[in-house]
Design a protein around this motif. Structure first.
Motif, PDB file in Angstrom:
ATOM      1  N   ASP A 174       1.064  -1.031  -0.009  1.00  0.00           N
ATOM      2  CA  ASP A 174      -0.002   0.130   0.023  1.00  0.00           C
ATOM      3  C   ASP A 174       0.847   1.480  -0.060  1.00  0.00           C
ATOM      4  OD1 ASP A 174      -2.374  -1.545   0.077  1.00  0.00           O
ATOM      5  OD2 ASP A 174      -2.496  -1.551   2.432  1.00  0.00           O
ATOM      6  N   VAL A 175       2.191   1.196   0.300  1.00  0.00           N
ATOM      7  CA  VAL A 175       2.794   2.368   0.211  1.00  0.00           C
ATOM      8  C   VAL A 175       3.028   2.841  -1.297  1.00  0.00           C
ATOM      9  CG1 VAL A 175       5.268   3.258   0.920  1.00  0.00           C
ATOM     10  CG2 VAL A 175       4.105   1.477   2.399  1.00  0.00           C
ATOM     11  N   ASP A 176       2.770   4.090  -1.548  1.00  0.00           N
ATOM     12  CA  ASP A 176       3.026   4.646  -2.504  1.00  0.00           C
ATOM     13  C   ASP A 176       3.535   5.995  -2.778  1.00  0.00           C
ATOM     14  OD1 ASP A 176       0.878   6.287  -1.451  1.00  0.00           O
ATOM     15  OD2 ASP A 176      -0.538   5.524  -3.015  1.00  0.00           O
ATOM     16  N   ASP A 177       4.237   6.418  -1.722  1.00  0.00           N
ATOM     17  CA  ASP A 177       4.962   7.909  -1.643  1.00  0.00           C
ATOM     18  C   ASP A 177       6.355   8.109  -1.158  1.00  0.00           C
ATOM     19  OD1 ASP A 177       4.600   7.229   0.983  1.00  0.00           O
ATOM     20  OD2 ASP A 177       3.417   8.936   1.595  1.00  0.00           O
ATOM     21  N   ILE A 178       6.996   6.810  -1.155  1.00  0.00           N
ATOM     22  CA  ILE A 178       8.354   6.903  -0.765  1.00  0.00           C
ATOM     23  C   ILE A 178       9.441   6.400  -2.123  1.00  0.00           C
ATOM     24  CG2 ILE A 178      10.237   5.745   0.547  1.00  0.00           C
ATOM     25  CD1 ILE A 178       7.810   5.483   2.679  1.00  0.00           C
ATOM     26  N   ASP A 179      10.349   7.342  -2.274  1.00  0.00           N
ATOM     27  CA  ASP A 179      11.047   7.146  -3.510  1.00  0.00           C
ATOM     28  C   ASP A 179      11.672   5.708  -3.600  1.00  0.00           C
ATOM     29  OD1 ASP A 179      10.486   9.692  -4.186  1.00  0.00           O
ATOM     30  OD2 ASP A 179      12.150  10.547  -3.297  1.00  0.00           O
ATOM     31  N   VAL A 180      12.520   5.348  -2.445  1.00  0.00           N
ATOM     32  CA  VAL A 180      13.389   4.201  -2.483  1.00  0.00           C
ATOM     33  C   VAL A 180      12.959   2.853  -1.734  1.00  0.00           C
ATOM     34  CG1 VAL A 180      15.768   3.367  -2.249  1.00  0.00           C
ATOM     35  CG2 VAL A 180      15.540   5.653  -3.185  1.00  0.00           C
ATOM     36  N   TRP A 181      12.955   1.840  -2.016  1.00  0.00           N
ATOM     37  CA  TRP A 181      12.671   0.775  -1.057  1.00  0.00           C
ATOM     38  C   TRP A 181      13.869  -0.106  -0.910  1.00  0.00           C
ATOM     39  CZ3 TRP A 181       7.439  -1.810  -2.616  1.00  0.00           C
ATOM     40  CH2 TRP A 181       6.301  -0.978  -2.327  1.00  0.00           C
ATOM     41  N   VAL A 182      14.205  -0.544   0.235  1.00  0.00           N
ATOM     42  CA  VAL A 182      15.403  -1.229   0.656  1.00  0.00           C
ATOM     43  C   VAL A 182      14.824  -2.768   0.547  1.00  0.00           C
ATOM     44  CG1 VAL A 182      17.054  -1.850   2.263  1.00  0.00           C
ATOM     45  CG2 VAL A 182      16.684   0.687   1.893  1.00  0.00           C
ATOM     46  N   ASN A 183      15.489  -3.489   0.141  1.00  0.00           N
ATOM     47  CA  ASN A 183      15.352  -5.083  -0.083  1.00  0.00           C
ATOM     48  C   ASN A 183      16.255  -5.798   0.546  1.00  0.00           C
ATOM     49  OD1 ASN A 183      14.146  -7.644  -0.680  1.00  0.00           O
ATOM     50  ND2 ASN A 183      15.270  -7.538  -2.635  1.00  0.00           N
ATOM     51  N   PRO A 184      16.117  -6.190   1.742  1.00  0.00           N
ATOM     52  CA  PRO A 184      16.940  -6.985   2.526  1.00  0.00           C
ATOM     53  C   PRO A 184      17.095  -8.461   1.962  1.00  0.00           C
ATOM     54  CG  PRO A 184      15.036  -6.980   3.777  1.00  0.00           C
ATOM     55  CD  PRO A 184      14.890  -6.222   2.549  1.00  0.00           C
ATOM     56  N   GLU A 185      18.184  -8.499   1.325  1.00  0.00           N
ATOM     57  CA  GLU A 185      18.413  -9.891   0.157  1.00  0.00           C
ATOM     58  C   GLU A 185      19.254 -10.671   0.914  1.00  0.00           C
ATOM     59  OE1 GLU A 185      16.927 -12.173  -1.567  1.00  0.00           O
ATOM     60  OE2 GLU A 185      15.881 -10.137  -2.308  1.00  0.00           O
ATOM     61  N   ASN A 186      19.915 -11.871   0.371  1.00  0.00           N
ATOM     62  CA  ASN A 186      20.709 -12.612   0.884  1.00  0.00           C
ATOM     63  C   ASN A 186      21.957 -12.259  -0.083  1.00  0.00           C
ATOM     64  OD1 ASN A 186      20.772 -14.568  -1.768  1.00  0.00           O
ATOM     65  ND2 ASN A 186      18.695 -14.832  -0.823  1.00  0.00           N
ATOM     66  N   THR A 187      23.173 -12.961   0.307  1.00  0.00           N
ATOM     67  CA  THR A 187      24.599 -12.619  -0.192  1.00  0.00           C
ATOM     68  C   THR A 187      24.650 -13.300  -1.548  1.00  0.00           C
ATOM     69  OG1 THR A 187      25.510 -14.568   0.867  1.00  0.00           O
ATOM     70  CG2 THR A 187      25.810 -12.593   1.923  1.00  0.00           C
ATOM     71  N   ARG A 188      23.797 -13.991  -2.066  1.00  0.00           N
ATOM     72  CA  ARG A 188      23.754 -14.528  -3.577  1.00  0.00           C
ATOM     73  C   ARG A 188      22.807 -13.546  -4.328  1.00  0.00           C
ATOM     74  NH1 ARG A 188      26.169 -19.464  -4.319  1.00  0.00           N
ATOM     75  NH2 ARG A 188      24.859 -19.932  -6.077  1.00  0.00           N
ATOM     76  N   MET A 189      21.997 -12.653  -3.718  1.00  0.00           N
ATOM     77  CA  MET A 189      21.096 -11.827  -4.230  1.00  0.00           C
ATOM     78  C   MET A 189      20.050 -12.736  -5.223  1.00  0.00           C
ATOM     79  SD  MET A 189      21.351  -8.790  -3.785  1.00  0.00           S
ATOM     80  CE  MET A 189      22.406  -7.963  -2.795  1.00  0.00           C
ATOM     81  N   GLU A 190      19.522 -13.744  -4.541  1.00  0.00           N
ATOM     82  CA  GLU A 190      18.320 -14.673  -4.976  1.00  0.00           C
ATOM     83  C   GLU A 190      17.196 -14.378  -4.509  1.00  0.00           C
ATOM     84  OE1 GLU A 190      20.901 -18.852  -5.646  1.00  0.00           O
ATOM     85  OE2 GLU A 190      20.191 -18.438  -3.750  1.00  0.00           O
ATOM     86  N   LEU A 191      16.339 -13.793  -5.052  1.00  0.00           N
ATOM     87  CA  LEU A 191      15.103 -13.214  -4.702  1.00  0.00           C
ATOM     88  C   LEU A 191      14.302 -14.326  -4.140  1.00  0.00           C
ATOM     89  CD1 LEU A 191      14.683 -10.611  -7.579  1.00  0.00           C
ATOM     90  CD2 LEU A 191      14.481 -10.022  -5.238  1.00  0.00           C
ATOM     91  N   ALA A 192      13.370 -14.222  -3.211  1.00  0.00           N
ATOM     92  CA  ALA A 192      12.363 -15.263  -2.687  1.00  0.00           C
ATOM     93  C   ALA A 192      11.545 -15.402  -3.668  1.00  0.00           C
ATOM     94  CB  ALA A 192      11.785 -14.644  -1.267  1.00  0.00           C
ATOM     95  N   ARG A 193      10.829 -16.768  -3.405  1.00  0.00           N
ATOM     96  CA  ARG A 193       9.813 -17.353  -4.230  1.00  0.00           C
ATOM     97  C   ARG A 193       8.684 -16.224  -4.356  1.00  0.00           C
ATOM     98  NH1 ARG A 193       9.187 -23.007  -1.505  1.00  0.00           N
ATOM     99  NH2 ARG A 193       9.089 -21.700   0.045  1.00  0.00           N
ATOM    100  N   LEU A 194       8.199 -16.262  -5.512  1.00  0.00           N
ATOM    101  CA  LEU A 194       6.922 -15.278  -5.742  1.00  0.00           C
ATOM    102  C   LEU A 194       5.780 -15.288  -4.642  1.00  0.00           C
ATOM    103  CD1 LEU A 194       6.739 -15.497  -9.552  1.00  0.00           C
ATOM    104  CD2 LEU A 194       7.102 -13.630  -8.329  1.00  0.00           C
ATOM    105  N   HIS A 195       5.494 -16.348  -4.086  1.00  0.00           N
ATOM    106  CA  HIS A 195       4.270 -16.472  -3.312  1.00  0.00           C
ATOM    107  C   HIS A 195       4.707 -16.849  -1.859  1.00  0.00           C
ATOM    108  CE1 HIS A 195       2.131 -17.920  -7.093  1.00  0.00           C
ATOM    109  NE2 HIS A 195       1.776 -16.781  -6.744  1.00  0.00           N
ATOM    110  N   ASP A 196       6.102 -16.321  -1.439  1.00  0.00           N
ATOM    111  CA  ASP A 196       6.548 -16.338   0.150  1.00  0.00           C
ATOM    112  C   ASP A 196       6.128 -15.067   0.729  1.00  0.00           C
ATOM    113  OD1 ASP A 196       7.697 -18.581  -0.290  1.00  0.00           O
ATOM    114  OD2 ASP A 196       9.936 -17.720  -0.335  1.00  0.00           O
ATOM    115  N   SER A 197       5.924 -14.981   1.916  1.00  0.00           N
ATOM    116  CA  SER A 197       5.385 -13.699   2.570  1.00  0.00           C
ATOM    117  C   SER A 197       6.444 -12.807   3.167  1.00  0.00           C
ATOM    118  CB  SER A 197       4.864 -14.504   4.017  1.00  0.00           C
ATOM    119  OG  SER A 197       5.783 -15.087   4.720  1.00  0.00           O
ATOM    120  N   SER A 198       7.594 -13.139   2.604  1.00  0.00           N
ATOM    121  CA  SER A 198       8.696 -11.990   2.646  1.00  0.00           C
ATOM    122  C   SER A 198       8.834 -10.578   2.087  1.00  0.00           C
ATOM    123  CB  SER A 198      10.197 -12.745   2.460  1.00  0.00           C
ATOM    124  OG  SER A 198      10.366 -13.054   1.050  1.00  0.00           O
TER     125      SER A 198
END
Length: 439
Positions: free
Chosen positions: A229-253
């Protein structure tokens, strides 16, 4: 049991708080467990627990800006119930008076000792401590001198100062005061999270001395509700892992949410272009096999989030490190993830400053409370570390264009953790929470 002498005067003639006294919602709570009054028998001291609360505990709690709640004001005929247990587990400070050796108070104290590593203060009336000794627990002894005693004013001042110091040290230093957590480090008991469905902004202005114009407007915020719902902030920080492997699409992360919301989807919601994954893999390149150093950042565009949530940039930071058979764990230097992410935004603003006008600079950053529920430090310490890193960055980066750093609080627990952390930094909310478009 170690003891620190205290003395209390008798009950003063002051207006009593109503039974339904509501806290002032400062974000930090003090739950006070007092015995019910008991008939005087033999040589047993007659303890006025109203005086203990009204003359010492409550003034000290209010001086420290703690929302003070008394157990016998929320109890139901002395019964242990859900609301009481929630207060025992979740309060920043619990003060327990064991003067009468009441079984219910020892039971409640046991719950607190198991639930929280720090933030428990035990008190007892002078002369009763030997009867109810708890090995390893440091107690504050007190007495109630008769009214009219010539030294009562000074005694009262000393009592307040001692209790204030004890509570403040417990809040600020978070040293372990639980026998359970001393013997079994890492034990974790927490209340179920209650999601906050409505987006609200709790604003804390830094008020930097000597600064005028845009620099004086810097602030830390807590934004509640769903990330989507957040739509007024320029930059989002994504806490990822050291291999930069995004989580599965339907995870809750957070990683999965950013991946899904940033993708191009058909009218049925199926992903047709996994844009964030594609963009990030292009950045990682050959490092995908070996991984990158912890706390390293990588920047990508926002994919579909640019249109749906007005996100201009995503900062992916290596906040978790994997180990075969054990999964991903939060890195030790997690505070650097905040600092490095904000520095990456500054670097982006500097590199593209010539192409951007004053209005298009990236001035707001959203940071999730990553690692707050990971093993190791308590959630209080983790959230304190994240917010402290952001606070220090704003204080010591005179040339940054960042004016707003927002921490996402998805649940009531998240909100209270953030409020408590900001309070410890000496920051107070600037008015009532604001809705969307009013921050």
């Amino acid at each position: 049991m170690g003891h620190v002498s205290m003395a209390f005067e008798g009950k003063a003639q002051v207006a009593e708080k109503p039974a339904e006294f509501e806290a002032r919602q400062t974000g930090r709570r003090c739950f006070v467990i007092l015995p019910y009054a008991a008939p005087v028998t033999g040589d047993a001291p007659a303890i006025d627990f109203d005086a203990v609360f009204n003359e010492i505990i409550q003034p000290v709690a209010e001086d420290l800006d703690l929302d003070c709640i008394r157990s016998d004001r929320v109890s139901r005929s002395g019964l242990i119930h859900r609301e009481m247990v929630e207060n025992i587990i979740d309060a920043d400070v619990v003060i327990a008076d064991i003067s009468l050796g009441s079984p219910d108070i020892f039971f409640e104290l046991g719950i607190r000792q198991a639930a929280r590593r720090a933030g428990t203060v035990v008190m007892c009336h002078a002369g009763t401590s030997e009867d109810f000794n708890i090995t390893g627990v440091r107690a504050l002894d007190y007495e109630l001198p008769p009214e009219g005693s010539p030294s009562r004013v000074q005694i009262l001042a000393d009592c307040r100062a001692l209790l204030r110091t004890h509570i403040k040290n417990s809040l600020d230093n978070r040293a372990t005061d639980s026998i359970v957590h001393s013997l079994i480090p890492g034990i974790s008991i927490r209340l179920p999270d209650r999601p906050l469905p409505e987006r609200r902004y709790h604003i804390y202005k830094l008020g930097l001395a000597g600064m005028t114009g845009p620099k004086a407007a810097r602030q830390i915020e807590i934004v509640t509700g769903d990330l989507a719902d957040v739509d007024d902030i320029d930059v989002w920080v994504n806490p990822e892992n050291t291999r930069m492997e995004l989580a599965r699409l339907h995870d809750s992360s957070v990683s999965a949410t950013i991946r899904y919301l940033g993708s191009r989807r058909d009218r049925h919601g199926f992903v047709r272009d996994d844009a964030i994954t594609r963009l990030l893999r292009a950045q990682v390149g050959a490092s995908h096999r070996t991984g990158i150093e912890p706390a390293t950042t990588m920047l990508t565009r926002a994919g579909a989030l640019a249109k749906s949530n007005k996100v201009k940039l995503i900062v992916h930071v290596a906040a978790h490190q994997g180990e075969p058979g054990r999964g991903y764990q939060l890195i030790g230097a997690y505070r650097k993830c905040v600092t490095n992410s904000l520095a990456a935004v500054d670097d982006y603003n500097a590199r593209f400053g010539a192409k951007m006008n004053a209005k298009s600079a990236l001035r707001s950053v959203l940071i999730p409370l990553f690692g707050a529920r990971s093993p190791g430090e308590s959630p209080h310490e983790r959230v304190q570390g994240l917010i402290h890193a952001a606070h220090q960055f704003l204080l010591h980066s005179p040339d940054t264009k960042i004016e707003r750093i927002a921490f996402l609080a998805w649940t009531q627990v998240d909100l209270e953790l953030c409020q408590a952390a900001l309070h410890r930094l000496g920051l107070k909310p600037a008015g009532i929470p604001k809705g969307p478009g009013k921050a």
